[in-house]
Motif scaffolding. Structure first.
Motif, mmCIF file in Angstrom:
data_model
loop_
_atom_site.group_PDB
_atom_site.id
_atom_site.type_symbol
_atom_site.label_atom_id
_atom_site.label_comp_id
_atom_site.label_asym_id
_atom_site.label_seq_id
_atom_site.Cartn_x
_atom_site.Cartn_y
_atom_site.Cartn_z
ATOM 1 N N GLU A 1 41.319 30.354 55.642
ATOM 2 C CA GLU A 1 40.640 30.660 54.544
ATOM 3 C C GLU A 1 39.246 31.368 54.740
ATOM 4 O O GLU A 1 38.796 30.887 55.064
ATOM 5 C CB GLU A 1 39.938 29.292 53.450
ATOM 6 C CG GLU A 1 39.666 29.731 52.219
ATOM 7 C CD GLU A 1 39.409 28.499 50.918
ATOM 8 O OE1 GLU A 1 39.537 27.378 51.496
ATOM 9 O OE2 GLU A 1 38.997 28.653 50.518
ATOM 10 N N ARG A 2 39.693 32.722 55.275
ATOM 11 C CA ARG A 2 38.843 33.631 55.202
ATOM 12 C C ARG A 2 37.810 33.947 54.633
ATOM 13 O O ARG A 2 38.324 35.250 53.523
ATOM 14 C CB ARG A 2 39.399 34.586 55.772
ATOM 15 C CG ARG A 2 40.175 34.015 57.660
ATOM 16 C CD ARG A 2 41.312 35.274 58.335
ATOM 17 N NE ARG A 2 40.500 36.274 58.327
ATOM 18 C CZ ARG A 2 41.043 36.707 59.122
ATOM 19 N NH1 ARG A 2 41.966 36.529 59.641
ATOM 20 N NH2 ARG A 2 40.508 38.552 59.069
ATOM 21 N N ASN A 3 36.658 33.774 54.657
ATOM 22 C CA ASN A 3 36.156 34.543 53.624
ATOM 23 C C ASN A 3 35.926 36.727 53.375
ATOM 24 O O ASN A 3 35.956 37.181 52.784
ATOM 25 C CB ASN A 3 34.501 34.274 53.958
ATOM 26 C CG ASN A 3 33.806 32.470 53.699
ATOM 27 O OD1 ASN A 3 34.737 32.067 52.502
ATOM 28 N ND2 ASN A 3 33.707 31.855 54.043
ATOM 29 N N TRP B 1 39.008 39.228 40.678
ATOM 30 C CA TRP B 1 39.559 37.992 41.870
ATOM 31 C C TRP B 1 38.362 36.855 41.632
ATOM 32 O O TRP B 1 37.084 37.276 42.036
ATOM 33 C CB TRP B 1 40.101 38.133 42.624
ATOM 34 C CG TRP B 1 41.404 37.643 43.455
ATOM 35 C CD1 TRP B 1 42.465 37.333 43.377
ATOM 36 C CD2 TRP B 1 39.926 37.337 44.505
ATOM 37 N NE1 TRP B 1 42.605 36.352 44.460
ATOM 38 C CE2 TRP B 1 41.146 36.488 45.411
ATOM 39 C CE3 TRP B 1 39.001 36.583 45.386
ATOM 40 C CZ2 TRP B 1 41.340 35.445 46.276
ATOM 41 C CZ3 TRP B 1 39.446 35.862 46.342
ATOM 42 C CH2 TRP B 1 40.191 35.398 46.854
ATOM 43 N N THR B 2 39.298 35.424 42.018
ATOM 44 C CA THR B 2 38.206 34.682 42.067
ATOM 45 C C THR B 2 39.728 33.981 43.130
ATOM 46 O O THR B 2 41.018 33.801 43.143
ATOM 47 C CB THR B 2 38.186 33.196 40.982
ATOM 48 O OG1 THR B 2 39.717 33.288 40.939
ATOM 49 C CG2 THR B 2 37.260 34.401 40.389
ATOM 50 N N PRO B 3 39.065 32.404 43.745
ATOM 51 C CA PRO B 3 40.112 32.141 44.958
ATOM 52 C C PRO B 3 41.039 31.416 44.346
ATOM 53 O O PRO B 3 42.417 30.802 44.555
ATOM 54 C CB PRO B 3 39.819 30.821 45.841
ATOM 55 C CG PRO B 3 37.917 31.699 45.610
ATOM 56 C CD PRO B 3 37.388 32.512 44.679
ATOM 57 N N GLU B 4 41.148 30.973 42.737
ATOM 58 C CA GLU B 4 42.325 30.472 41.576
ATOM 59 C C GLU B 4 43.643 31.213 41.245
ATOM 60 O O GLU B 4 44.510 31.095 41.927
ATOM 61 C CB GLU B 4 41.584 29.682 40.705
ATOM 62 C CG GLU B 4 39.999 28.842 40.852
ATOM 63 C CD GLU B 4 39.608 29.277 41.408
ATOM 64 O OE1 GLU B 4 38.974 30.299 41.271
ATOM 65 O OE2 GLU B 4 39.061 28.261 42.135
ATOM 66 N N THR B 5 43.310 32.883 41.504
ATOM 67 C CA THR B 5 43.338 33.055 41.319
ATOM 68 C C THR B 5 45.562 33.260 41.931
ATOM 69 O O THR B 5 45.987 33.887 41.587
ATOM 70 C CB THR B 5 43.495 35.400 41.222
ATOM 71 O OG1 THR B 5 42.454 35.406 40.721
ATOM 72 C CG2 THR B 5 44.549 36.349 40.843
ATOM 73 N N ASN B 6 44.763 33.759 42.935
ATOM 74 C CA ASN B 6 46.288 33.681 44.050
ATOM 75 C C ASN B 6 45.759 33.408 45.744
ATOM 76 O O ASN B 6 44.516 32.697 45.869
ATOM 77 C CB ASN B 6 46.696 34.483 44.066
ATOM 78 C CG ASN B 6 45.837 36.290 44.226
ATOM 79 O OD1 ASN B 6 44.817 36.182 44.716
ATOM 80 N ND2 ASN B 6 46.498 37.682 43.943
ATOM 81 N N HIS B 7 46.755 33.019 46.691
ATOM 82 C CA HIS B 7 46.263 32.551 48.278
ATOM 83 C C HIS B 7 45.925 34.101 49.039
ATOM 84 O O HIS B 7 46.169 34.197 50.337
ATOM 85 C CB HIS B 7 47.467 31.243 48.435
ATOM 86 C CG HIS B 7 47.157 30.683 47.549
ATOM 87 N ND1 HIS B 7 48.527 30.432 47.867
ATOM 88 C CD2 HIS B 7 46.446 30.037 46.959
ATOM 89 C CE1 HIS B 7 48.329 28.744 47.205
ATOM 90 N NE2 HIS B 7 46.815 28.566 46.737
ATOM 91 N N TYR B 8 45.868 35.198 48.649
ATOM 92 C CA TYR B 8 45.251 36.312 49.134
ATOM 93 C C TYR B 8 44.280 35.590 50.536
ATOM 94 O O TYR B 8 44.586 36.521 51.635
ATOM 95 C CB TYR B 8 44.998 37.757 48.300
ATOM 96 C CG TYR B 8 46.577 37.957 47.688
ATOM 97 C CD1 TYR B 8 47.687 37.846 47.916
ATOM 98 C CD2 TYR B 8 45.556 38.854 46.886
ATOM 99 C CE1 TYR B 8 48.973 38.280 46.824
ATOM 100 C CE2 TYR B 8 47.018 39.764 46.262
ATOM 101 C CZ TYR B 8 48.582 39.332 46.200
ATOM 102 O OH TYR B 8 49.200 40.036 45.395
ATOM 103 N N HIS B 9 43.300 35.292 50.221
ATOM 104 C CA HIS B 9 42.251 34.736 50.904
ATOM 105 C C HIS B 9 42.783 33.356 52.150
ATOM 106 O O HIS B 9 42.113 33.560 53.149
ATOM 107 C CB HIS B 9 41.075 34.530 50.201
ATOM 108 C CG HIS B 9 41.500 33.176 49.492
ATOM 109 N ND1 HIS B 9 42.223 33.152 48.509
ATOM 110 C CD2 HIS B 9 40.360 32.112 49.697
ATOM 111 C CE1 HIS B 9 42.140 31.657 47.890
ATOM 112 N NE2 HIS B 9 40.320 31.170 48.775
ATOM 113 N N PHE B 10 43.676 33.205 51.702
ATOM 114 C CA PHE B 10 44.452 32.467 53.348
ATOM 115 C C PHE B 10 45.289 33.373 53.815
ATOM 116 O O PHE B 10 46.062 34.014 53.527
ATOM 117 C CB PHE B 10 45.510 31.557 52.806
ATOM 118 C CG PHE B 10 44.973 30.442 52.167
ATOM 119 C CD1 PHE B 10 44.430 28.461 52.550
ATOM 120 C CD2 PHE B 10 44.728 30.266 50.671
ATOM 121 C CE1 PHE B 10 43.567 28.009 52.727
ATOM 122 C CE2 PHE B 10 43.502 29.726 49.888
ATOM 123 C CZ PHE B 10 43.416 27.607 50.835
#
Lengths: 419, 419
Positions: free
Chosen positions: B95-97, B114-123
């Motif tokens: 998980e990257r800020n 976008w929030t972290p619930e939208t999808n996993h783009y931030h992983f």
């Protein structure tokens, strides 16, 4: 069940990796193989040289039962496929009377004459099968390896490549590998008006998993929306049963109103079929799409029975003078407005005397957009005996993509109108 | 001089090998790399699975300094590129800020949140560089290997792919490999009206060898003739000198009158440039091409200054009622005749009030041909203040190819008329 028959393709030619020519054969072959139940394993693009071709042949035979090459079998010095294949299989290139006869007959068919001085087509690798070229002059090549794998070389010109694969290579494959052919199927659900993420994360969060029970799921953006594809192998009966179940599943979800087709056909194809079925004639008034909509329809043989023609009113003077759009409409609402679209549709319908007419007036960009009407804005109008109306839409994309989206949306509007 | 920088591409997606989608990114990239002086080494098409991707990465890094992938970085479950790349380089996905911030900013740019619930783009894989997506939502990936090779992953959607390569990947390449970029050039001689074999075996039997003194020669069929291409690496000055010498060489051969362009531009591009330069307006009357000619012109931004529009007179009633072709002309000579083409060109020029007009009326097939006028016959007419005239031609090909050939021939006719 025996393993699916696998095919690899090698596209040969500097012109393709140099960006001079766009390869059309690879995507055509992928459709063809899918339809015929063969698995397309890999596609390699290489330059006209023996070293790369040898490496690609080694890699392709590692992947696949059948290797098809395109390009490099013509008469000029950059055509190296024949000799490289001969070297690869350690066969000498010899003067062959049987090939000379095939070539000579082929030239006669094209109203030309061939002698051994014309070119070196009759120098051919020993033990290779010379393949008739139904649409051109250079013969194709085929060779069975000791371990019953098959290599086939066709010309790169798409019309020659496709004819040779359909009329010569495929019958050879069918004859030699009959027991290993099986059917692939795809259920396609074509949607519009809702983004990919909204479908799978908001509207129907379990849909993807639910569909995976039927086969391999993928989701693909198309001109006017998202296509959902479920692929699997099985009989025609299984395909029909699965299609029905998938339809029932989706009809229960909030995605249902966004589905415009349970299948995999181009919109212009469906428009033509519907117009022929209902015996209704139609015309287009195109502004920003500049004739693209009409061109799509006229790509289809038989369109002349129902498609009368169109007016490309690119300049506003044509909208006024030919289509009869009021000067006031243009001044008050602008060319990209429902008002103008209605008058365009009505105008072309009256002028061309058709049952239906559709108009397209929008901003394809990159310039011409404003805050109220940004690039991507389009008004699509319809005219029929019953009504004249128009709707304003907004699409993303660059100029060429927008033309494509606008015209597909216009075709879909016409399809809905005829239904 | 150091070795040319080499690039391989991996196109990822079942939809392409299944024939659902035609890949446009490969041919775009080949053009782009050529222009930028990078060598496009290989192009591989594979399915959405880790095994094939791993094999393709291994083979691509064996070939090349840089590997670019397209596809499979979206939010859905068939998007496997990110995880496969992470595994390939033995990096955990964390998980990257920093990536979350990039993604959130990107969503705002598109008017969405976008929030972290939208999808996993931030992983995102550890040590990978997150790449901004100028035209879409999913971030791209880049990673330098221990031996200074570079892998980059972009989305498959062409508008996102091309923007990411141009605006993000290429600057990164330029920065890291500046000393290894060099220039590729191509001299292109575009001919018409003479078949490939006749050029090299009859008209100019030593031409191919003569041209090889300048670089790598290839010969490519185009819509209306044969293109001869000579490719080489060198400075801009060398390119200009070689181009001049090649031109002098060819001007001494019987091929000279068949050359219509010493360069590599599309005909519609040249038509627009010439019309803008001469400030002359034009229109088309299209029958069998069904709007394709107009659509080609309107693909170009800026065409509205000179292209007024057109009439698609697919049905003969439009030829009569809108273009004013005489009933007697149609009855006596038929719709595919120089007589009809002249009246069509004159008609559209008068109706649309342009300086020039070109008409196209032919038989694109597969039906509609006769012994006297087989499929492939086309009459192209021109109208100007000075003259109205037309010529009958004959081309090979299927329906779609013929439309393309007819329209390119019409555009070339217009170009010659304006000169």
């Amino acid at each position: 069940m025996s393993k699916a028959l696998t095919v690899s393709m090698i596209v040969i030619g500097d012109e393709i990796l140099n960006g001079r020519t766009t390869d059309l054969n690879g995507s055509w072959l992928s459709k063809f193989l899918f339809k015929k139940g063969l698995e397309f394993k890999s596609l390699r693009f290489i330059r006209d040289n023996a070293e790369e071709m040898t490496a690609a042949l080694n890699a392709s035979f590692f992947d696949s039962d059948i290797v098809i090459t395109s390009g490099g079998i013509g008469p000029t010095l950059d055509d190296k496929t024949k000799n490289t294949l001969a070297d690869f299989f350690k066969k000498p290139v010899v003067e062959r009377n049987d090939v000379a006869e095939l070539v000579a007959e082929n030239y006669i068919r094209f109203g030309r004459s061939w002698t051994p001085e014309t070119n070196h087509y009759h120098f051919f690798p020993q033990d290779f099968i010379a393949i008739n070229n139904p649409r051109g002059l250079a013969p194709g090549l085929a060779f069975f390896t000791a371990d019953k794998k098959l290599v086939m070389a066709a010309p790169g010109v798409p019309r020659e490549f496709t004819a040779m694969v359909e009329e010569e290579f495929y019958p050879l494959i069918k004859k030699e590998f009959a027991d290993r052919l099986k059917e692939n199927h795809q259920c396609v659900i074509r949607t519009q008006g809702v983004p990919e993420e909204k479908i799978f994360f908001e509207l129907c969060p379990t849909l993807w998993q639910d569909l995976e029970a039927f086969g391999k799921v993928s989701s693909l953006p198309h001109t006017i929306g998202i296509d959902i594809v479920i692929g699997f192998t099985g009989s025609q009966k299984e395909f029909e049963e699965k299609s029905q179940k998938i339809k029932e599943l989706i009809m229960k979800t909030p995605l249902a109103p966004h589905v415009w087709q349970w299948g995999n056909r181009a919109i212009h194809d469906m428009v033509l079929e519907k117009a022929l079925e209902k015996k209704c004639t139609f015309a287009f008034a195109e502004s920003c799409t500049g004739g693209l909509t009409s061109s799509k329809i006229t790509d289809l043989s038989g369109s002349s029975a129902v498609f009368y023609g169109g007016i490309i009113s690119y300049d506003n003077s044509i909208k006024e003078n030919v289509l009869g759009v009021q000067k006031e409409t243009l001044e008050k609402f602008g060319a990209v407005s429902v008002e103008c679209a209605i008058e365009m549709a009505r105008g072309v319908r009256e002028l061309l005397k058709t049952d239906y007419a559709v108009s397209i007036t929008g901003i394809a960009g990159p310039s011409g957009g404003s805050k109220e009407k940004p690039v991507g804005t389009v008004a699509i109008g319809i005219a029929s005996k019953e009504k004249n109306t128009a709707v304003l839409y907004q699409f993303p994309g660059d100029r060429v993509k927008l033309k494509d989206r606008f015209s597909d949306k216009a075709l879909l509007t016409l399809l809905e109108l005829m239904e």
